[in-house]
Write a protein that holds these residues in place. Structure first.
Motif, PDB file in Angstrom:
ATOM      1  N   THR A  50      -0.941 -14.075  17.617  1.00 48.15           N
ATOM      2  CA  THR A  50      -1.058 -15.252  18.483  1.00 48.15           C
ATOM      3  C   THR A  50      -2.151 -16.188  17.985  1.00 48.15           C
ATOM      4  OG1 THR A  50      -0.247 -14.005  20.387  1.00 48.15           O
ATOM      5  CG2 THR A  50      -1.429 -16.030  20.865  1.00 48.15           C
ATOM      6  N   ILE A  51      -3.245 -15.639  17.486  1.00 49.44           N
ATOM      7  CA  ILE A  51      -4.327 -16.477  16.943  1.00 49.44           C
ATOM      8  C   ILE A  51      -3.815 -17.274  15.742  1.00 49.44           C
ATOM      9  CG2 ILE A  51      -6.540 -16.410  15.707  1.00 49.44           C
ATOM     10  CD1 ILE A  51      -7.286 -14.053  17.609  1.00 49.44           C
ATOM     11  N   GLY A  52      -3.140 -16.601  14.807  1.00 45.52           N
ATOM     12  CA  GLY A  52      -2.576 -17.302  13.654  1.00 45.52           C
ATOM     13  C   GLY A  52      -1.575 -18.361  14.088  1.00 45.52           C
ATOM     14  N   HIS A  53      -0.716 -18.009  15.013  1.00 44.54           N
ATOM     15  CA  HIS A  53       0.291 -18.912  15.553  1.00 44.54           C
ATOM     16  C   HIS A  53      -0.384 -20.141  16.163  1.00 44.54           C
ATOM     17  CE1 HIS A  53       3.705 -20.032  18.182  1.00 44.54           C
ATOM     18  NE2 HIS A  53       4.463 -19.285  17.391  1.00 44.54           N
ATOM     19  N   SER A  54      -1.460 -19.914  16.917  1.00 45.90           N
ATOM     20  CA  SER A  54      -2.183 -21.003  17.607  1.00 45.90           C
ATOM     21  C   SER A  54      -2.851 -21.959  16.626  1.00 45.90           C
ATOM     22  CB  SER A  54      -3.255 -20.423  18.527  1.00 45.90           C
ATOM     23  OG  SER A  54      -2.684 -19.560  19.455  1.00 45.90           O
ATOM     24  N   ILE A  55      -3.408 -21.404  15.563  1.00 37.36           N
ATOM     25  CA  ILE A  55      -4.127 -22.235  14.590  1.00 37.36           C
ATOM     26  C   ILE A  55      -3.188 -23.258  13.959  1.00 37.36           C
ATOM     27  CG2 ILE A  55      -5.283 -22.210  12.335  1.00 37.36           C
ATOM     28  CD1 ILE A  55      -6.545 -19.504  13.223  1.00 37.36           C
ATOM     29  N   THR A  56      -2.072 -22.795  13.419  1.00 38.05           N
ATOM     30  CA  THR A  56      -1.178 -23.754  12.758  1.00 38.05           C
ATOM     31  C   THR A  56      -0.450 -24.638  13.759  1.00 38.05           C
ATOM     32  OG1 THR A  56       0.500 -22.031  12.580  1.00 38.05           O
ATOM     33  CG2 THR A  56      -0.789 -22.511  10.600  1.00 38.05           C
ATOM     34  N   LEU A  57      -0.210 -24.117  14.945  1.00 34.46           N
ATOM     35  CA  LEU A  57       0.394 -24.949  15.984  1.00 34.46           C
ATOM     36  C   LEU A  57      -0.525 -26.127  16.297  1.00 34.46           C
ATOM     37  CD1 LEU A  57       2.903 -25.031  17.789  1.00 34.46           C
ATOM     38  CD2 LEU A  57       1.675 -23.637  19.443  1.00 34.46           C
ATOM     39  N   ALA A  58      -1.809 -25.846  16.474  1.00 35.48           N
ATOM     40  CA  ALA A  58      -2.778 -26.910  16.769  1.00 35.48           C
ATOM     41  C   ALA A  58      -2.926 -27.860  15.578  1.00 35.48           C
ATOM     42  CB  ALA A  58      -4.130 -26.308  17.133  1.00 35.48           C
ATOM     43  N   LEU A  59      -3.068 -27.308  14.374  1.00 41.26           N
ATOM     44  CA  LEU A  59      -3.240 -28.162  13.191  1.00 41.26           C
ATOM     45  C   LEU A  59      -2.021 -29.055  12.964  1.00 41.26           C
ATOM     46  CD1 LEU A  59      -4.874 -25.636  10.701  1.00 41.26           C
ATOM     47  CD2 LEU A  59      -5.986 -27.544  11.894  1.00 41.26           C
ATOM     48  N   SER A  60      -0.855 -28.530  13.218  1.00 40.82           N
ATOM     49  CA  SER A  60       0.355 -29.316  13.029  1.00 40.82           C
ATOM     50  C   SER A  60       0.503 -30.389  14.103  1.00 40.82           C
ATOM     51  CB  SER A  60       1.571 -28.387  13.033  1.00 40.82           C
ATOM     52  OG  SER A  60       2.734 -29.103  12.776  1.00 40.82           O
ATOM     53  N   VAL A  61       0.221 -30.031  15.348  1.00 33.02           N
ATOM     54  CA  VAL A  61       0.316 -31.012  16.432  1.00 33.02           C
ATOM     55  C   VAL A  61      -0.693 -32.139  16.226  1.00 33.02           C
ATOM     56  CG1 VAL A  61      -0.068 -31.337  18.920  1.00 33.02           C
ATOM     57  CG2 VAL A  61       1.341 -29.442  18.117  1.00 33.02           C
ATOM     58  N   LEU A  62      -1.848 -31.809  15.655  1.00 34.76           N
ATOM     59  CA  LEU A  62      -2.870 -32.822  15.368  1.00 34.76           C
ATOM     60  C   LEU A  62      -2.584 -33.585  14.072  1.00 34.76           C
ATOM     61  CD1 LEU A  62      -6.042 -30.784  16.351  1.00 34.76           C
ATOM     62  CD2 LEU A  62      -5.108 -32.770  17.557  1.00 34.76           C
ATOM     63  N   ASP A  63      -1.454 -33.307  13.431  1.00 37.24           N
ATOM     64  CA  ASP A  63      -1.049 -33.939  12.175  1.00 37.24           C
ATOM     65  C   ASP A  63      -2.026 -33.666  11.028  1.00 37.24           C
ATOM     66  OD1 ASP A  63       1.393 -35.044  12.986  1.00 37.24           O
ATOM     67  OD2 ASP A  63       0.369 -36.764  13.896  1.00 37.24           O
ATOM     68  N   LEU A  64      -2.685 -32.506  11.062  1.00 39.65           N
ATOM     69  CA  LEU A  64      -3.581 -32.129   9.967  1.00 39.65           C
ATOM     70  C   LEU A  64      -2.843 -31.380   8.870  1.00 39.65           C
ATOM     71  CD1 LEU A  64      -6.713 -31.109  12.060  1.00 39.65           C
ATOM     72  CD2 LEU A  64      -6.335 -33.228  10.773  1.00 39.65           C
ATOM     73  N   ILE A  65      -1.714 -30.775   9.228  1.00 43.73           N
ATOM     74  CA  ILE A  65      -0.825 -30.177   8.235  1.00 43.73           C
ATOM     75  C   ILE A  65       0.601 -30.559   8.605  1.00 43.73           C
ATOM     76  CG2 ILE A  65      -2.282 -28.211   7.585  1.00 43.73           C
ATOM     77  CD1 ILE A  65      -0.573 -26.456   9.409  1.00 43.73           C
ATOM     78  N   ASP A  66       1.414 -30.679   7.581  1.00 39.39           N
ATOM     79  CA  ASP A  66       2.811 -31.037   7.822  1.00 39.39           C
ATOM     80  C   ASP A  66       3.668 -30.321   6.783  1.00 39.39           C
ATOM     81  OD1 ASP A  66       5.075 -32.272   8.828  1.00 39.39           O
ATOM     82  OD2 ASP A  66       4.819 -34.060   7.573  1.00 39.39           O
TER      83      ASP A  66
END
Length: 193
Positions: A50-66
């Motif tokens: 869940t922690i890993g899932h949350s990190i990329t979910l947040a980074l993607s929603v913030l448009d920091l990774i795509d």
């Protein structure tokens, strides 16, 4: 609090729906090597995912990774297949030998988090809600759903291994080989062109 309930429901549905087969398979193969008596280890394992899932979910929603959706959808079953292969080739189930699973759960959680990012991003934009509260509700719902799935898996494993006296190794091979074949089929179907 309304937003929390809405996103909790999304997180719960993210794993508890038939459309979440890849997510359920990943949790299943992660937990396949554990028995009911190992519940504390599995709780840490699911939380790492869940922690890993949350990190990329947040980074993607913030448009920091795509990452293109077709690659994410391909790599999700690849992570499931890799986890199944690790289980198949594993010889021992001691705590020391199972530490690799925590790393796999965290790293592969990063990949799986990308899978829901586009949906969550569009919901946040439409509703104009805050990322923090929405992610918190989603992750609590996701964690709750995963814990229900894990409880079923651990009960089933304990029934087969402890009550029916099937060798633990045979149980792990049976589950992991089945999940591997499904994940391989998914990966081939989702192979980007």
């Amino acid at each position: 609090m309304n937003d929390f309930g809405f996103y909790f429901g999304l997180g719960w549905g993210h794993i508890m729906s038939i459309d979440a087969l890849d997510h359920i398979l990943f949790v299943w193969v992660l937990a396949a090597i554990y028995l009911l008596r190992d519940w504390k280890q599995v709780l840490i394992l699911v939380t790492a995912f869940t922690i890993g899932h949350s990190i990329t979910l947040a980074l993607s929603v913030l448009d920091l990774i795509d990452v293109p959706a077709e690659w994410t959808e391909f790599f999700i079953p690849v992570t499931i297949a890799i986890t199944a292969l690790v289980n198949i080739f594993r010889k021992e189930y001691t705590t020391r030998h199972l530490r690799l699973n925590y790393i796999l759960a965290l790293l592969f959680g990063l990949v799986h988090g990308l899978g829901f990012a586009n949906t969550l991003r569009s919901m946040l934009l439409v509703k104009g809600q805050s990322l923090g509260w929405s992610l918190f509700g989603f992750n609590v719902g996701l964690e709750a759903g995963q814990l229900v799935v894990v409880a079923v898996i651990l009960l089933l494993a304990s029934l087969v291994v402890d009550r029916l006296r099937a060798p633990r190794r045979e149980w792990v091979l049976f589950v992991s080989a089945g999940v591997f074949s499904l994940a391989l089929k998914m990966a081939l179907e989702r192979l980007p062109s």
